[in-house]
Design a protein around this motif. Structure first.
Motif, PDB file in Angstrom:
ATOM      1  N   LYS A 198     -67.727  -6.795   5.985  1.00 49.38           N
ATOM      2  CA  LYS A 198     -67.788  -7.940   5.770  1.00 49.38           C
ATOM      3  C   LYS A 198     -67.964  -8.872   6.250  1.00 49.38           C
ATOM      4  O   LYS A 198     -68.761  -9.761   4.612  1.00 49.38           O
ATOM      5  N   CYS A 199     -68.778  -9.563   6.771  1.00 48.74           N
ATOM      6  CA  CYS A 199     -69.301 -10.691   7.231  1.00 48.74           C
ATOM      7  C   CYS A 199     -70.749 -11.252   7.514  1.00 48.74           C
ATOM      8  O   CYS A 199     -70.799 -12.237   7.615  1.00 48.74           O
ATOM      9  N   GLY A 200     -70.633 -10.139   8.077  1.00 49.20           N
ATOM     10  CA  GLY A 200     -71.661 -10.056   9.096  1.00 49.20           C
ATOM     11  C   GLY A 200     -72.137 -10.412  10.668  1.00 49.20           C
ATOM     12  O   GLY A 200     -73.185 -10.315  11.402  1.00 49.20           O
ATOM     13  N   GLY A 201     -71.277 -10.460  11.360  1.00 47.37           N
ATOM     14  CA  GLY A 201     -70.480 -10.473  13.001  1.00 47.37           C
ATOM     15  C   GLY A 201     -71.119  -9.233  12.933  1.00 47.37           C
ATOM     16  O   GLY A 201     -71.236  -8.461  12.978  1.00 47.37           O
ATOM     17  N   ALA A 202     -70.805 -10.275  14.910  1.00 41.78           N
ATOM     18  CA  ALA A 202     -71.318  -8.222  15.170  1.00 41.78           C
ATOM     19  C   ALA A 202     -69.648  -7.785  15.424  1.00 41.78           C
ATOM     20  O   ALA A 202     -68.464  -7.669  15.468  1.00 41.78           O
ATOM     21  N   VAL A 203     -69.337  -6.466  15.417  1.00 39.76           N
ATOM     22  CA  VAL A 203     -69.077  -5.582  15.326  1.00 39.76           C
ATOM     23  C   VAL A 203     -68.695  -4.638  17.614  1.00 39.76           C
ATOM     24  O   VAL A 203     -70.054  -4.520  17.665  1.00 39.76           O
ATOM     25  N   ILE A 204     -67.601  -4.844  17.978  1.00 42.34           N
ATOM     26  CA  ILE A 204     -67.763  -4.505  19.278  1.00 42.34           C
ATOM     27  C   ILE A 204     -66.769  -3.775  19.602  1.00 42.34           C
ATOM     28  O   ILE A 204     -66.002  -3.662  18.685  1.00 42.34           O
ATOM     29  N   ASP A 205     -66.769  -3.690  20.265  1.00 46.72           N
ATOM     30  CA  ASP A 205     -65.500  -2.200  20.982  1.00 46.72           C
ATOM     31  C   ASP A 205     -65.016  -3.038  21.657  1.00 46.72           C
ATOM     32  O   ASP A 205     -64.603  -3.974  22.730  1.00 46.72           O
ATOM     33  N   TYR A 228     -63.130 -12.498  14.055  1.00 49.20           N
ATOM     34  CA  TYR A 228     -61.305 -12.795  14.088  1.00 49.20           C
ATOM     35  C   TYR A 228     -61.225 -14.079  14.293  1.00 49.20           C
ATOM     36  O   TYR A 228     -59.945 -14.243  12.861  1.00 49.20           O
ATOM     37  N   GLN A 229     -60.905 -14.094  15.536  1.00 52.76           N
ATOM     38  CA  GLN A 229     -60.472 -15.990  15.654  1.00 52.76           C
ATOM     39  C   GLN A 229     -61.263 -17.184  15.228  1.00 52.76           C
ATOM     40  O   GLN A 229     -60.249 -17.519  14.481  1.00 52.76           O
ATOM     41  N   LYS A 230     -62.434 -16.167  14.704  1.00 51.57           N
ATOM     42  CA  LYS A 230     -63.312 -17.911  14.168  1.00 51.57           C
ATOM     43  C   LYS A 230     -63.295 -17.648  12.346  1.00 51.57           C
ATOM     44  O   LYS A 230     -62.455 -19.176  11.504  1.00 51.57           O
ATOM     45  N   THR A 231     -62.701 -16.933  11.682  1.00 49.19           N
ATOM     46  CA  THR A 231     -63.077 -17.297  10.452  1.00 49.19           C
ATOM     47  C   THR A 231     -62.142 -15.315   9.684  1.00 49.19           C
ATOM     48  O   THR A 231     -61.771 -15.480   8.554  1.00 49.19           O
ATOM     49  N   ASN A 232     -60.643 -15.175  10.568  1.00 46.51           N
ATOM     50  CA  ASN A 232     -59.757 -13.992  10.253  1.00 46.51           C
ATOM     51  C   ASN A 232     -60.403 -12.526   9.254  1.00 46.51           C
ATOM     52  O   ASN A 232     -60.106 -11.858   8.553  1.00 46.51           O
ATOM     53  N   CYS A 233     -61.677 -12.450  10.195  1.00 52.69           N
ATOM     54  CA  CYS A 233     -62.655 -11.206   9.245  1.00 52.69           C
ATOM     55  C   CYS A 233     -61.905 -10.085  10.073  1.00 52.69           C
ATOM     56  O   CYS A 233     -61.986  -9.788  11.057  1.00 52.69           O
ATOM     57  N   ASP A 234     -61.021  -9.548   8.899  1.00 57.57           N
ATOM     58  CA  ASP A 234     -60.755  -8.270   8.999  1.00 57.57           C
ATOM     59  C   ASP A 234     -60.804  -6.691   9.788  1.00 57.57           C
ATOM     60  O   ASP A 234     -60.658  -6.197   9.366  1.00 57.57           O
ATOM     61  N   PHE A 235     -62.384  -6.933   9.962  1.00 51.33           N
ATOM     62  CA  PHE A 235     -63.091  -5.275  10.066  1.00 51.33           C
ATOM     63  C   PHE A 235     -62.136  -5.254  11.342  1.00 51.33           C
ATOM     64  O   PHE A 235     -63.224  -5.426  11.915  1.00 51.33           O
ATOM     65  N   THR A 236     -62.126  -3.533  10.862  1.00 54.13           N
ATOM     66  CA  THR A 236     -61.507  -3.295  11.744  1.00 54.13           C
ATOM     67  C   THR A 236     -61.797  -1.698  12.111  1.00 54.13           C
ATOM     68  O   THR A 236     -61.488  -1.034  10.843  1.00 54.13           O
ATOM     69  N   VAL A 237     -61.642  -0.769  12.496  1.00 56.80           N
ATOM     70  CA  VAL A 237     -61.969   0.785  12.723  1.00 56.80           C
ATOM     71  C   VAL A 237     -61.358   1.016  14.075  1.00 56.80           C
ATOM     72  O   VAL A 237     -61.752   0.852  15.129  1.00 56.80           O
ATOM     73  N   SER A 238     -59.829   2.003  13.776  1.00 51.97           N
ATOM     74  CA  SER A 238     -59.088   2.189  15.138  1.00 51.97           C
ATOM     75  C   SER A 238     -60.028   4.230  16.008  1.00 51.97           C
ATOM     76  O   SER A 238     -61.471   4.650  14.983  1.00 51.97           O
TER      77      SER A 238
END
Length: 117
Positions: A38-45, A55-65
């Motif tokens: 969604k935003c090009g940021g890093a996805v982490i565990d 999430y805290q900076k831009t409210n990016c809501d990309f998540t995977v359960s």
């Protein structure tokens, strides 16, 4: 009565070097699994799910359960999803009446993860 013999204890140099007093435990740096779709940021565990660090900076809501339809989703599968847009065929998802196999794919138009049968 207990006899205290701490003064008699001996530790190897390696044990002394690696010792960290309680309360001074270093936090592990999160492992980057890939680039957010969604935003090009890093996805982490993030513990119970995989998510974007923004999430805290831009409210990016990309998540995977980490568990989808009763099936554990591994870091390897998330890495492939983030780099190639889909996972390999995953066996063992549980539907209403039976198990099924599917790929997880990123739907660019809908901006969400979907099943591909």
């Amino acid at each position: 009565t207990a006899v205290r013999k701490e003064a008699e204890w001996e530790f190897s140099g390696e044990d002394k070097h690696n010792f960290e007093p309680a309360g001074h435990i270093k936090k592990k740096k999160p492992v980057k699994l890939g680039v957010c779709k969604k935003c090009g940021g890093a996805v982490i565990d993030k513990g119970t799910f995989y998510g974007c660090v923004n999430y805290q900076k831009t409210n990016c809501d990309f998540t995977v359960s980490k568990t989808i339809k009763g099936k554990k989703i591994t870091q390897k599968q998330i890495k492939k999803l983030l780099t190639e847009g889909n996972t390999e065929l995953i066996q063992g998802f549980r539907g209403k009446n039976k198990e099924f196999a599917a790929r997880l794919i990123w739907d660019e138009q809908e901006q969400r993860i979907k099943f591909e049968f």
